[in-house]
Motif scaffolding. Structure first.
Motif, PDB file in Angstrom:
ATOM      1  N   PHE A  61      28.062 -35.585  28.005  1.00 29.49           N
ATOM      2  CA  PHE A  61      29.307 -35.011  27.486  1.00 29.49           C
ATOM      3  C   PHE A  61      29.250 -35.035  25.963  1.00 29.49           C
ATOM      4  CE2 PHE A  61      33.628 -35.184  25.900  1.00 29.49           C
ATOM      5  CZ  PHE A  61      34.259 -34.193  26.639  1.00 29.49           C
ATOM      6  N   VAL A  62      29.724 -33.961  25.323  1.00 33.44           N
ATOM      7  CA  VAL A  62      29.665 -33.896  23.862  1.00 33.44           C
ATOM      8  C   VAL A  62      30.957 -33.301  23.311  1.00 33.44           C
ATOM      9  CG1 VAL A  62      28.439 -31.683  24.010  1.00 33.44           C
ATOM     10  CG2 VAL A  62      28.376 -32.992  21.875  1.00 33.44           C
ATOM     11  N   LEU A  63      31.506 -33.925  22.265  1.00 39.81           N
ATOM     12  CA  LEU A  63      32.722 -33.434  21.616  1.00 39.81           C
ATOM     13  C   LEU A  63      32.711 -33.835  20.138  1.00 39.81           C
ATOM     14  CD1 LEU A  63      35.385 -31.897  22.194  1.00 39.81           C
ATOM     15  CD2 LEU A  63      36.492 -34.131  22.393  1.00 39.81           C
ATOM     16  N   PRO A  64      32.237 -32.929  19.257  1.00 40.26           N
ATOM     17  CA  PRO A  64      32.208 -33.219  17.819  1.00 40.26           C
ATOM     18  C   PRO A  64      33.561 -32.938  17.161  1.00 40.26           C
ATOM     19  CG  PRO A  64      31.197 -31.097  18.230  1.00 40.26           C
ATOM     20  CD  PRO A  64      31.610 -31.638  19.576  1.00 40.26           C
TER      21      PRO A  64
ATOM     22  N   GLU B  30      26.587 -32.059  11.348  1.00 37.45           N
ATOM     23  CA  GLU B  30      25.954 -31.075  12.236  1.00 37.45           C
ATOM     24  C   GLU B  30      24.502 -31.448  12.545  1.00 37.45           C
ATOM     25  OE1 GLU B  30      26.336 -27.137  10.717  1.00 37.45           O
ATOM     26  OE2 GLU B  30      28.515 -27.245  10.518  1.00 37.45           O
ATOM     27  N   TYR B  31      23.760 -31.845  11.529  1.00 38.88           N
ATOM     28  CA  TYR B  31      22.348 -32.175  11.751  1.00 38.88           C
ATOM     29  C   TYR B  31      22.201 -33.370  12.686  1.00 38.88           C
ATOM     30  CZ  TYR B  31      17.674 -34.003  10.990  1.00 38.88           C
ATOM     31  OH  TYR B  31      16.407 -34.503  11.194  1.00 38.88           O
ATOM     32  N   LYS B  32      23.027 -34.401  12.474  1.00 35.13           N
ATOM     33  CA  LYS B  32      22.946 -35.583  13.337  1.00 35.13           C
ATOM     34  C   LYS B  32      23.320 -35.237  14.774  1.00 35.13           C
ATOM     35  CE  LYS B  32      22.264 -39.980  14.017  1.00 35.13           C
ATOM     36  NZ  LYS B  32      20.914 -40.567  13.914  1.00 35.13           N
ATOM     37  N   LEU B  33      24.223 -34.279  14.943  1.00 35.38           N
ATOM     38  CA  LEU B  33      24.574 -33.838  16.292  1.00 35.38           C
ATOM     39  C   LEU B  33      23.359 -33.206  16.970  1.00 35.38           C
ATOM     40  CD1 LEU B  33      26.575 -33.372  18.571  1.00 35.38           C
ATOM     41  CD2 LEU B  33      27.378 -31.310  17.387  1.00 35.38           C
ATOM     42  N   GLN B  34      22.600 -32.427  16.228  1.00 38.98           N
ATOM     43  CA  GLN B  34      21.359 -31.867  16.780  1.00 38.98           C
ATOM     44  C   GLN B  34      20.435 -32.988  17.260  1.00 38.98           C
ATOM     45  OE1 GLN B  34      21.035 -28.680  13.202  1.00 38.98           O
ATOM     46  NE2 GLN B  34      19.225 -28.762  14.503  1.00 38.98           N
ATOM     47  N   VAL B  35      20.267 -33.977  16.417  1.00 41.41           N
ATOM     48  CA  VAL B  35      19.364 -35.093  16.729  1.00 41.41           C
ATOM     49  C   VAL B  35      19.829 -35.822  17.985  1.00 41.41           C
ATOM     50  CG1 VAL B  35      18.497 -37.322  15.921  1.00 41.41           C
ATOM     51  CG2 VAL B  35      18.642 -35.382  14.332  1.00 41.41           C
ATOM     52  N   LEU B  36      21.122 -36.088  18.093  1.00 45.01           N
ATOM     53  CA  LEU B  36      21.647 -36.859  19.220  1.00 45.01           C
ATOM     54  C   LEU B  36      21.562 -36.077  20.530  1.00 45.01           C
ATOM     55  CD1 LEU B  36      24.765 -38.614  17.612  1.00 45.01           C
ATOM     56  CD2 LEU B  36      22.538 -39.625  18.178  1.00 45.01           C
ATOM     57  N   MET B  37      21.825 -34.783  20.496  1.00 52.54           N
ATOM     58  CA  MET B  37      21.713 -33.979  21.721  1.00 52.54           C
ATOM     59  C   MET B  37      20.267 -33.948  22.209  1.00 52.54           C
ATOM     60  SD  MET B  37      24.400 -30.771  21.396  1.00 52.54           S
ATOM     61  CE  MET B  37      23.817 -30.165  19.805  1.00 52.54           C
ATOM     62  N   ARG B  38      19.348 -33.815  21.287  1.00 49.44           N
ATOM     63  CA  ARG B  38      17.929 -33.849  21.661  1.00 49.44           C
ATOM     64  C   ARG B  38      17.543 -35.222  22.202  1.00 49.44           C
ATOM     65  NH1 ARG B  38      14.210 -30.155  22.906  1.00 49.44           N
ATOM     66  NH2 ARG B  38      14.893 -28.878  21.139  1.00 49.44           N
ATOM     67  N   GLN B  39      18.071 -36.272  21.577  1.00 51.14           N
ATOM     68  CA  GLN B  39      17.755 -37.636  22.003  1.00 51.14           C
ATOM     69  C   GLN B  39      18.258 -37.904  23.415  1.00 51.14           C
ATOM     70  OE1 GLN B  39      19.072 -40.603  19.195  1.00 51.14           O
ATOM     71  NE2 GLN B  39      18.771 -42.319  20.611  1.00 51.14           N
ATOM     72  N   VAL B  40      19.449 -37.449  23.719  1.00 50.50           N
ATOM     73  CA  VAL B  40      20.018 -37.639  25.055  1.00 50.50           C
ATOM     74  C   VAL B  40      19.155 -36.939  26.101  1.00 50.50           C
ATOM     75  CG1 VAL B  40      21.959 -37.033  26.546  1.00 50.50           C
ATOM     76  CG2 VAL B  40      22.391 -37.997  24.310  1.00 50.50           C
ATOM     77  N   MET B  41      18.711 -35.716  25.791  1.00 49.18           N
ATOM     78  CA  MET B  41      17.940 -34.950  26.764  1.00 49.18           C
ATOM     79  C   MET B  41      16.527 -35.511  26.939  1.00 49.18           C
ATOM     80  SD  MET B  41      17.317 -30.824  27.004  1.00 49.18           S
ATOM     81  CE  MET B  41      15.931 -30.702  25.873  1.00 49.18           C
ATOM     82  N   ASP B  42      15.906 -35.964  25.853  1.00 53.09           N
ATOM     83  CA  ASP B  42      14.510 -36.414  25.914  1.00 53.09           C
ATOM     84  C   ASP B  42      14.354 -37.861  26.354  1.00 53.09           C
ATOM     85  OD1 ASP B  42      13.786 -33.921  25.108  1.00 53.09           O
ATOM     86  OD2 ASP B  42      13.293 -34.476  23.035  1.00 53.09           O
ATOM     87  N   ASN B  43      15.452 -38.624  26.386  1.00 49.91           N
ATOM     88  CA  ASN B  43      15.382 -40.045  26.753  1.00 49.91           C
ATOM     89  C   ASN B  43      16.382 -40.357  27.858  1.00 49.91           C
ATOM     90  OD1 ASN B  43      13.559 -41.329  24.438  1.00 49.91           O
ATOM     91  ND2 ASN B  43      14.965 -39.857  23.481  1.00 49.91           N
TER      92      ASN B  43
END
Length: 555
Positions: free
Chosen positions: A438-441, A504-517
């Motif tokens: 779940f994501v909500l910025p 915004e950039y950190k949101l990119q990092v976190l979404m990728r982190q959630v999917m890859d880990n």
């Protein structure tokens, strides 16, 4: 549908008969209508709804006649002879007019976009004495095994119970928690009542409620309270408190000093409280807010610190339990806006919000479309609804992407879906179950209801680490999204306030982190549910509220 029309037809016939009887008794109801300035539409709806308004009107007229002539004996005048044809024409005229008024009222109810008749019937049926009669008969058939001490004190909780949205959801969470707590004790410190207040009613929301919640609403609407023995909770934004800044039911229902105590339950999504709302808060005996963030911002804005009490919001961890549900078929309700259809096994990111700038949908779309492409086998589902806007979300998203100068990946956009149709409250656990994260910025939250619901469902959560969510987000149970800077609110009632601009950039990092880990993400999800159960379960929060109410009653 046919059953409803048949019932409506019977209601009309019965109502016409009632009107005919009342007209026969010297037009008592018409006198009441003119004296009390009741609109013909409201007047007709009352007739259709139930017998009790008829009896009330008859009694009112009798009392009015008696009060207006206290020293005169009531003498029945001798009837004057009338022409039989004239008498029949008169009766026929009034009979026909009554039918016409009734059908106009019913037609307006069906044809207006606001479902006027249906909403008024719903509100009246909740207050109908028929439910009390049914419970009384039931108690005679199945008497209680043990007698309980029931106090004369009341807590009247006024909130937008019939509207949906944040305050509605929070109001229901408290009522369910308190009701269960009260009935687990042999001594009832107070009786609990509810009243709709603060927002427009939604028939879709009411229909989608679980049946046990509907039955509880019918029960608690019947609670009768004496003002001097009642604690009133005005659970809404301060503009709805007496005197309200817009049309809504009065809260408190009378002057503040006539009640045992009056409590305001509210919150704000920005860094401060409006000066007018500060004044309204200070008029209350107490102001309950959900987080330390709000205690701080309210005090800094000028609210009396002695009135402020932090009470967190409960989350129904038994209802939002991932082990109880199968996933909802999101694709069956979603519209593809960008990219090609998601393939089986796609990683699903879910976001739930009303369509407004504060929710950060622009930040989410930018970060998502920059980070992912069609090759990533990921899908973003936006479950949203209008907020002072239309439902053309697909074109809004496409226009936003064009105006943002985002470069489309070589393989194509990652899939973006929109769900803008109503989903019943009882189905929401299955919606969360269908997602991987779940994501909500958001730029600011009073509490963040969808966030805690997702956490209770063991979903890994990415949310902005500012305002309400700071009460429950940790590095162990979620992915707190840092804030780049504070920005000024440019329009609306909070113009000039400040709220957060998530990175915004950190949101990119976190979404990728959630999917890859996935292992790490699932561990955070399990910890999130554990924290919800230990800190915000209904039983824990109900004990806090019960103790506060009992202390007020002892004063």
């Amino acid at each position: 549908m046919h059953d409803n029309l048949f019932v409506l037809f019977i209601l009309v016939l019965v109502s016409v008969y009632k009107v005919h009887v009342l007209l026969h008794h010297k037009f008592c109801m018409l006198r009441f209508c003119f004296l009390q300035q009741v609109s013909p539409l409201s007047f007709s709806l009352l007739i259709c709804s139930h017998l009790s308004p008829i009896l009330f009107l008859e009694l009112h007229c009798d009392c009015a006649m008696n009060l207006s002539e206290p020293n005169k004996e009531h003498v029945v005048p001798n009837p004057k002879p009338t022409h039989p044809i004239k008498s029949k024409l008169t009766k026929f005229t009034f009979f026909s007019l009554s039918i016409l008024v009734l059908f106009i009222a019913i037609s307006l109810g069906f044809l207006t976009r606001t479902n006027y008749f249906k909403v008024h019937y719903l509100k009246h049926s909740l207050k109908s004495s028929s439910q009390t009669l049914i419970r009384a008969i039931g108690s005679l058939i199945s008497p209680q095994k043990s007698k309980l001490f029931v106090s004369s004190h009341c807590v009247l909780w006024m909130a937008p119970f019939l509207s949906g949205g944040g305050y509605s959801s929070e109001g229901w969470s408290y009522i369910l928690a308190l009701h269960n707590n009260i009935h687990s004790r042999k001594m009832h410190a107070f009786r609990l009542g509810i009243e709709h207040h603060g927002d427009l009613e939604s028939l879709d929301f009411w229909v989608g409620l679980p049946e046990d919640m509907k039955n509880l609403a019918r029960e608690l609407y019947q609670t009768q309270c004496r003002m001097n023995e009642t604690i009133v909770v005005c659970h809404s934004e301060p503009g709805a408190w007496y005197p309200p800044l817009y049309e809504t039911s009065l809260c408190p229902p009378s002057f503040y000093h006539e009640f045992k105590s009056v409590i305001g339950r509210t919150m704000f999504e920005t860094d401060r409280v409006n000066a007018e709302h500060v004044e309204r808060c200070n008029r209350m005996d107490y102001v309950w807010v959900p987080t330390d963030f709000h205690v701080s911002t309210f005090v800094e804005s000028g609210v009396d610190p002695s009135k402020l009490v932090k009470i967190v919001q409960p989350i129904d961890v038994k209802f939002f339990d991932p082990d109880k549900y199968k996933p909802f078929d999101l694709a069956s309700r979603a519209k593809l806006v960008l990219g090609s259809g998601a393939v089986n096994g796609s990683f699903v990111l879910l976001s739930i919000f009303k369509w407004e700038y504060r929710k950060g949908w622009d930040v989410l779309l930018k970060s998502y479309l920059k980070e992912f492409s069609k090759d990533d086998k990921v899908a973003l589902y936006l479950l949203t609804n209008p907020y002072h806007t239309d439902r053309d979300f697909g074109n809004k998203i496409i226009d936003f992407v064009k105006n943002s100068n985002l470069a489309e990946p070589i393989s194509g956009w990652a899939a973006v879906y929109v769900i803008d149709t109503h989903i019943a409250q009882s189905e929401f656990p299955r919606v969360y179950k269908a997602a991987n994260a779940f994501v909500l910025p958001t730029r600011g939250e009073g509490w963040g209801r969808p966030i805690v619901e997702a956490m209770s469902m063991s979903l890994p959560v990415i949310a902005t680490n500012w305002s309400g969510p700071t009460e429950y987000l940790t590095d162990d149970n979620s992915y707190p999204l840092p804030v780049d800077r504070m920005s000024e609110v440019m329009e609306g009632p909070f113009k000039g306030h400040l709220w957060a601009e998530p990175c915004e950039y950190k949101l990119q990092v976190l979404m990728r982190q959630v999917m890859d880990n996935p292992t790490e993400a699932k561990a955070k999800g399990r910890k999130a549910r554990k924290d919800m159960k230990e800190r915000f379960s209904p039983e824990i929060v109900a004990d806090i509220v019960m103790n506060l109410i009992q202390n007020i009653l002892l004063q």
